[in-house]
Design an enzyme around this catalytic site. Structure first.
Site, PDB file in Angstrom:
ATOM      1  CE1 TYR A  49      -2.996  -3.062   0.313  1.00  0.00           C
ATOM      2  CE2 TYR A  49      -3.185  -2.672   2.675  1.00  0.00           C
ATOM      3  CZ  TYR A  49      -3.492  -3.421   1.557  1.00  0.00           C
ATOM      4  OH  TYR A  49      -4.301  -4.519   1.689  1.00  0.00           O
ATOM      5  CG  HIS A 106      -0.591  -8.634   0.313  1.00  0.00           C
ATOM      6  ND1 HIS A 106      -0.262  -7.306   0.336  1.00  0.00           N
ATOM      7  CD2 HIS A 106      -1.928  -8.668   0.100  1.00  0.00           C
ATOM      8  CE1 HIS A 106      -1.348  -6.574   0.150  1.00  0.00           C
ATOM      9  NE2 HIS A 106      -2.373  -7.377  -0.002  1.00  0.00           N
TER      10      HIS A 106
END
Length: 321
Positions: A49, A106
């Site tokens: 992010y 992730h």
């Protein structure tokens, strides 16, 4: 205080946290407001992010002791195998902490250029286990893992993931996956709990919300936590940040839970991961597009715009500043 649930290793995790995906930009004021005024303690982010450094500043400046926070971030697949420890250290440095409350892989997928995929997955998970065994992290987990992905992990894991974070909302509740995780003692975490707001005007949902004098969003969040699923909605709006925590003063009836469960027959998955391998080499935070607002001016190392700049650029800033 936001109630908690307990992982298989007896670590407590708040049932509602703040999601910080790079979609929609980063608003520093909103993060501080969520912690200081709304009682958020679980901050969920990821290297991908591109906002770990900004969040580190927020946590440092929020006046809440580190031990009261629950910081969770994620390993991006390009940092697999021998790169896990370095990636972990970099995330910790950016977050200004010497440990993480949860560290997750992730994605189950690896970059196409990795030749020995299964061997690399095994090495990656072993490095995660070492971080846990050496007490650098309080828990380890995975994200976006299917039943098949978990089965593959079980072939070589010495320590099972403490959590599996997946897209989960009434229109896509993945009951089989959650039941499988329950059997293994793996806590299911949810992201995208409001389906990005796409269906909050659903007539049936609105009727249920009216019955409890709550918003449709609160009904969706209550549906998650009532199944013991911690969830991490993202918002930059002060009112909604507070509203998202006011879901512990009522309980949905079994009938209403069943009605909400029936929405999943529509199978409305929101997040498309089908082409994720093609995007793995893109820079972290590429979706931010420079929309980083409100970070203190003294932190010159971070590319940013202040809140006033955001207003000058006509960027919506629905937060208390």
């Amino acid at each position: 205080m936001i109630p908690t649930t307990v992982l298989s290793n007896n670590v407590e995790m708040p049932l509602i946290g703040l999601g910080t995906t790079h979609s929609g930009g980063y608003y520093h004021d909103a993060v501080l407001h969520s912690i200081k005024k709304c009682g958020y303690r679980l901050i969920d982010t990821a290297k991908r992010y591109g906002v770990e450094k900004q969040l580190g500043i927020a946590v440092k400046n929020c006046s809440v002791p580190r031990e009261e926070m629950f910081l969770s971030t994620k390993l991006w697949p390009v940092d697999c195998g021998d790169e896990v420890y370095n990636a972990f250290q970099t995330s910790c440095e950016k977050l200004q902490t010497d440990y993480l409350d949860m560290y997750m892989i992730h994605m189950p997928q690896l970059p196409d250029w990795i030749v020995n995929q299964k061997e690399t997955k095994e090495k990656t998970w072993r490095q995660m286990e070492l971080l846990y065994e050496d007490e650098h992290v309080r828990s380890i987990g995975v994200s976006n893992y299917s039943i098949e992905d978990l089965d593959e992990l079980l072939e070589f894991a010495s320590i099972l993931p403490h959590a599996n974070q997946v897209e989960l909302h009434p229109w896509f509740h993945q009951a089989d996956l959650k039941n499988y995780c329950d059997e293994l003692g793996i806590l299911t975490m949810g992201y995208c709990p409001l389906a990005k707001g796409k269906y909050l005007e659903d007539e049936t949902l609105c009727k249920i919300a009216s019955k409890y004098q709550k918003s449709p969003a609160q009904i969706c969040l209550r549906w998650s936590i009532q199944q013991n699923v911690p969830t991490v909605p993202k918002s930059t709006d002060c009112r909604r940040l507070k509203e998202n925590t006011n879901v512990f003063d009522f309980e949905l009836s079994a009938e209403d839970m069943n009605t909400l469960n029936s929405f999943s027959s529509q199978n409305r998955k929101i997040v498309d991961l089908s082409n994720i391998c093609q995007k793995m080499s893109l820079p972290d935070g590429y979706k931010l597009n420079g929309r980083v607002f409100g970070v203190p001016e003294e932190d010159e190392t971070i590319p940013k715009s202040c809140s006033k700049c955001a207003q000058k650029q006509n960027v919506p800033l629905p937060v208390c500043i």
